[in-house]
Design a protein around this motif. Sequence first.
Motif, PDB file in Angstrom:
ATOM      1  N   LEU A 116       5.644  -5.101  12.335  1.00  0.00           N
ATOM      2  CA  LEU A 116       4.249  -5.035  12.781  1.00  0.00           C
ATOM      3  C   LEU A 116       4.163  -4.994  14.300  1.00  0.00           C
ATOM      4  O   LEU A 116       3.338  -4.261  14.867  1.00  0.00           O
ATOM      5  CB  LEU A 116       3.464  -6.226  12.228  1.00  0.00           C
ATOM      6  N   ASN A 117       5.022  -5.748  14.957  1.00  0.00           N
ATOM      7  CA  ASN A 117       4.998  -5.767  16.433  1.00  0.00           C
ATOM      8  C   ASN A 117       5.577  -4.491  17.020  1.00  0.00           C
ATOM      9  O   ASN A 117       5.031  -3.930  17.974  1.00  0.00           O
ATOM     10  CB  ASN A 117       5.757  -6.987  16.960  1.00  0.00           C
ATOM     11  N   ASP A 118       6.691  -4.035  16.464  1.00  0.00           N
ATOM     12  CA  ASP A 118       7.328  -2.835  17.009  1.00  0.00           C
ATOM     13  C   ASP A 118       6.419  -1.618  16.857  1.00  0.00           C
ATOM     14  O   ASP A 118       6.330  -0.782  17.760  1.00  0.00           O
ATOM     15  CB  ASP A 118       8.662  -2.582  16.312  1.00  0.00           C
ATOM     16  N   SER A 119       5.729  -1.523  15.736  1.00  0.00           N
ATOM     17  CA  SER A 119       4.853  -0.373  15.481  1.00  0.00           C
ATOM     18  C   SER A 119       3.536  -0.474  16.241  1.00  0.00           C
ATOM     19  O   SER A 119       2.842   0.533  16.412  1.00  0.00           O
ATOM     20  CB  SER A 119       4.560  -0.264  13.981  1.00  0.00           C
ATOM     21  N   GLY A 120       3.179  -1.684  16.670  1.00  0.00           N
ATOM     22  CA  GLY A 120       1.877  -1.879  17.304  1.00  0.00           C
ATOM     23  C   GLY A 120       0.743  -1.781  16.301  1.00  0.00           C
ATOM     24  O   GLY A 120      -0.388  -1.398  16.645  1.00  0.00           O
ATOM     25  N   SER A 121       1.021  -2.154  15.054  1.00  0.00           N
ATOM     26  CA  SER A 121      -0.013  -2.092  14.016  1.00  0.00           C
ATOM     27  C   SER A 121      -1.147  -3.054  14.342  1.00  0.00           C
ATOM     28  O   SER A 121      -0.916  -4.194  14.759  1.00  0.00           O
ATOM     29  CB  SER A 121       0.584  -2.453  12.650  1.00  0.00           C
ATOM     30  N   THR A 122      -2.380  -2.589  14.120  1.00  0.00           N
ATOM     31  CA  THR A 122      -3.557  -3.438  14.370  1.00  0.00           C
ATOM     32  C   THR A 122      -4.351  -3.705  13.085  1.00  0.00           C
ATOM     33  O   THR A 122      -5.266  -4.520  13.088  1.00  0.00           O
ATOM     34  CB  THR A 122      -4.479  -2.788  15.412  1.00  0.00           C
ATOM     35  N   PHE A 123      -3.987  -3.027  11.999  1.00  0.00           N
ATOM     36  CA  PHE A 123      -4.641  -3.239  10.709  1.00  0.00           C
ATOM     37  C   PHE A 123      -3.568  -3.361   9.634  1.00  0.00           C
ATOM     38  O   PHE A 123      -2.546  -2.675   9.678  1.00  0.00           O
ATOM     39  CB  PHE A 123      -5.580  -2.073  10.365  1.00  0.00           C
ATOM     40  N   LEU A 124      -3.831  -4.244   8.657  1.00  0.00           N
ATOM     41  CA  LEU A 124      -2.890  -4.464   7.563  1.00  0.00           C
ATOM     42  C   LEU A 124      -3.658  -4.463   6.248  1.00  0.00           C
ATOM     43  O   LEU A 124      -4.681  -5.135   6.120  1.00  0.00           O
ATOM     44  CB  LEU A 124      -2.156  -5.799   7.738  1.00  0.00           C
ATOM     45  N   ILE A 125      -3.145  -3.710   5.263  1.00  0.00           N
ATOM     46  CA  ILE A 125      -3.706  -3.707   3.909  1.00  0.00           C
ATOM     47  C   ILE A 125      -2.627  -4.254   2.985  1.00  0.00           C
ATOM     48  O   ILE A 125      -1.524  -3.692   2.906  1.00  0.00           O
ATOM     49  CB  ILE A 125      -4.127  -2.294   3.475  1.00  0.00           C
ATOM     50  N   THR A 126      -2.931  -5.350   2.285  1.00  0.00           N
ATOM     51  CA  THR A 126      -1.905  -5.998   1.481  1.00  0.00           C
ATOM     52  C   THR A 126      -2.508  -6.703   0.281  1.00  0.00           C
ATOM     53  O   THR A 126      -3.733  -6.676   0.063  1.00  0.00           O
ATOM     54  CB  THR A 126      -1.082  -6.980   2.344  1.00  0.00           C
ATOM     55  N   LEU A 127      -1.669  -7.340  -0.530  1.00  0.00           N
ATOM     56  CA  LEU A 127      -2.116  -8.060  -1.719  1.00  0.00           C
ATOM     57  C   LEU A 127      -2.549  -9.481  -1.384  1.00  0.00           C
ATOM     58  O   LEU A 127      -1.977 -10.121  -0.491  1.00  0.00           O
ATOM     59  CB  LEU A 127      -0.981  -8.142  -2.743  1.00  0.00           C
ATOM     60  N   ASP A 128      -3.507  -9.985  -2.170  1.00  0.00           N
ATOM     61  CA  ASP A 128      -3.934 -11.367  -1.986  1.00  0.00           C
ATOM     62  C   ASP A 128      -2.784 -12.354  -2.214  1.00  0.00           C
ATOM     63  O   ASP A 128      -2.673 -13.365  -1.519  1.00  0.00           O
ATOM     64  CB  ASP A 128      -5.116 -11.699  -2.900  1.00  0.00           C
ATOM     65  N   THR A 149      -6.309  -6.939  -1.234  1.00  0.00           N
ATOM     66  CA  THR A 149      -6.686  -6.434  -2.548  1.00  0.00           C
ATOM     67  C   THR A 149      -5.958  -7.239  -3.613  1.00  0.00           C
ATOM     68  O   THR A 149      -5.029  -7.988  -3.305  1.00  0.00           O
ATOM     69  CB  THR A 149      -6.372  -4.932  -2.679  1.00  0.00           C
ATOM     70  N   SER A 150      -6.401  -7.090  -4.838  1.00  0.00           N
ATOM     71  CA  SER A 150      -5.786  -7.809  -5.952  1.00  0.00           C
ATOM     72  C   SER A 150      -5.371  -6.821  -7.031  1.00  0.00           C
ATOM     73  O   SER A 150      -6.084  -5.840  -7.297  1.00  0.00           O
ATOM     74  CB  SER A 150      -6.766  -8.828  -6.541  1.00  0.00           C
ATOM     75  N   ILE A 151      -4.247  -7.077  -7.644  1.00  0.00           N
ATOM     76  CA  ILE A 151      -3.793  -6.234  -8.746  1.00  0.00           C
ATOM     77  C   ILE A 151      -4.869  -6.142  -9.828  1.00  0.00           C
ATOM     78  O   ILE A 151      -5.099  -5.088 -10.424  1.00  0.00           O
ATOM     79  CB  ILE A 151      -2.476  -6.784  -9.345  1.00  0.00           C
ATOM     80  N   LYS A 152      -5.597  -7.237 -10.067  1.00  0.00           N
ATOM     81  CA  LYS A 152      -6.580  -7.247 -11.157  1.00  0.00           C
ATOM     82  C   LYS A 152      -7.745  -6.291 -10.917  1.00  0.00           C
ATOM     83  O   LYS A 152      -8.446  -5.917 -11.864  1.00  0.00           O
ATOM     84  CB  LYS A 152      -7.104  -8.667 -11.393  1.00  0.00           C
ATOM     85  N   ASP A 153      -7.950  -5.877  -9.648  1.00  0.00           N
ATOM     86  CA  ASP A 153      -9.076  -4.984  -9.341  1.00  0.00           C
ATOM     87  C   ASP A 153      -8.986  -3.656 -10.079  1.00  0.00           C
ATOM     88  O   ASP A 153     -10.009  -2.999 -10.302  1.00  0.00           O
ATOM     89  CB  ASP A 153      -9.157  -4.725  -7.831  1.00  0.00           C
ATOM     90  N   TYR A 154      -7.778  -3.237 -10.454  1.00  0.00           N
ATOM     91  CA  TYR A 154      -7.616  -1.966 -11.159  1.00  0.00           C
ATOM     92  C   TYR A 154      -6.947  -2.152 -12.515  1.00  0.00           C
ATOM     93  O   TYR A 154      -6.304  -1.240 -13.025  1.00  0.00           O
ATOM     94  CB  TYR A 154      -6.848  -0.967 -10.296  1.00  0.00           C
ATOM     95  N   LEU A 155      -7.138  -3.348 -13.100  1.00  0.00           N
ATOM     96  CA  LEU A 155      -6.648  -3.578 -14.455  1.00  0.00           C
ATOM     97  C   LEU A 155      -7.804  -3.417 -15.440  1.00  0.00           C
ATOM     98  O   LEU A 155      -8.946  -3.766 -15.132  1.00  0.00           O
ATOM     99  CB  LEU A 155      -6.073  -4.997 -14.586  1.00  0.00           C
ATOM    100  N   PRO A 156      -7.520  -2.898 -16.634  1.00  0.00           N
ATOM    101  CA  PRO A 156      -8.574  -2.792 -17.649  1.00  0.00           C
ATOM    102  C   PRO A 156      -8.871  -4.153 -18.275  1.00  0.00           C
ATOM    103  O   PRO A 156      -8.057  -5.077 -18.183  1.00  0.00           O
ATOM    104  CB  PRO A 156      -7.957  -1.835 -18.673  1.00  0.00           C
ATOM    105  N   PHE A 157     -10.009  -4.267 -18.912  1.00  0.00           N
ATOM    106  CA  PHE A 157     -10.340  -5.469 -19.680  1.00  0.00           C
ATOM    107  C   PHE A 157      -9.463  -5.506 -20.936  1.00  0.00           C
ATOM    108  O   PHE A 157      -9.249  -4.473 -21.568  1.00  0.00           O
ATOM    109  CB  PHE A 157     -11.828  -5.423 -20.079  1.00  0.00           C
TER     110      PHE A 157
END
Length: 559
Positions: A116-128, A149-157
């Motif tokens: 993250l530091n080497d790339s100079g990333s300023t935004f991160l998208i990851t799992l809860d 985000t959560s895995i359950k967000d795209y799971l069926p009932f």
Amino acid sequence: MQDRIWLTHYPKQVQPTYEYPKQHLAQFLLDSARKYPEKEALFFLGKTVKYKELLDATYRLANGLQSLGVKKGDRVAIMLPNCPQAVIAYYGALLTGAIVVQTNPLYTEREMEHQLNDSGSTFLITLDILGRRAGNVLGKTGIKHTIFTSIKDYLPFPKNLLYPLTLKKDGLTMKVDYSDTKHSFKELLSQSTSSPVLVEVDPEHDLALLQYTGGTTGVSKGVMLTHHNLIANTHQTKAWSYQTKEGEERYLAALPFFHVFGMTVLMNLAMLQAGMIVLLPKFDAEATLKVIQKKKPTVFPGAPTMYIALLHHPSLRQYDLSSINICISGAAPLPGEVQEQFEAITGGKLTEGYGLTETSPVTHANNIWDKRKLGSIGIPFPDTEAKVVQSDTGEELDVGEIGELIVKGPQVMKGYWNAEEETSRTLKDGWLYTGDMAQYDEDGFFYIMDRKKDIIIAGGFNIYPREVEEVLFEHPAVMDAVVAGIPDEYRGETVKAFIVLKDGAQMDEEELDRFCRERLAAFKVPRSYEVRESLPKTLIGKTLRRKVVEEEQNKQQNA
């Protein structure tokens, strides 16, 4: 090899050169969604996402990212397994003109912090469920906003309701304290417009991706890949698999998208071809057999360990794998018997290819339906040049002579991020020096003989010995250490550490294993440790890694 002798073995359906569209990489998704809005784009653990739904979510994320301040050229890190959100995040970030930084979810805090530091990333998208690990790192980086985000967000009932219970059983938590800098992926999408977003880029010069790799020094480097690099390699792969049909293929995504192989031959290729991606968040042999039987994928790129695991599964014969037409194996050498057995089981074709992160990644492949050679990485892709040379002089070598493989083509990287010296050593007059020792035969088929960089490839993952050794050297009982790849029937190679202890020190193998696991991703941790009185050295004191490997191989052969 100026006459490119390999061209005589090209199928008549494959041209030696193509015109690659000068466009935005995300155009793959836009075009397929326009042509096939009702077609299934993704399948994930029972949940289906159509192309029009995928595009809607991607536009929403792009607008959401812009509302948080993402601008062209910003680095957006994505740390996700294979799931719908990984595809949405990838193309959503690209639509804003941002540069994607793919981050392995298995990374330890120390590895995350460096990348993250080497790339100079300023935004991160990851799992809860990775929130705790991310939280321990973010304060030491330039990350301004994190989207969870959560895995359950795209799971069926009812799987979405049962998922939290599964996590609780495993001792994991989904709890995130949302704030002005910590955002919900689901909420961000619902609050954002689906208005089209496509920030203009210069495809040949603007970066789409910073893909991290390692090197002989053990320092992870960011490979700069442009939109054009990735577009060209995706089209080259499409040309090579010329029997595939637009809008009809189903791609089994067992390879992770955070690996450049999976990113190009699965995600980008499927989007170009308007195929359906059958997403597997992790590779499990039984789960893979079940999903093959249920969803009938036609294309299955993978690593040799995946094919080996399926072949050795006790219930293999109970499953129908006949839908599979094409398998392209990469990331490690493919044993000939595995190729033959897997083709017999599926009725499809399993062929070996070769590439590097620095080449987007594919440069060579065996023909799928025409002439192939066991043990060979095949012949160069269209518009790709390859030579075997003396590393120090660049002098081209002849048939059968072993030297360093160098390649040139539209898929070759722009260079290493913030590493001009390393770039100049690796890129010379447009040629990429791969560091791999190779030879070619009279037909122009290439063979990898050894890895100059001593990379260990275990289960398809690149492991850099120096990185593991540096962790071992941190242990107070260790005086000297060398790490080597040892032949392993399942993983191809496995990591073994050879250690010399300090005078009077004792080694508890379990304690040393815990020490490594706290500092390295699980796939990098040595599978075994051997204490020695000394390690073989050169006259100037350099450890002879190859000597250790040879001794170990002799020991295994004589066992």
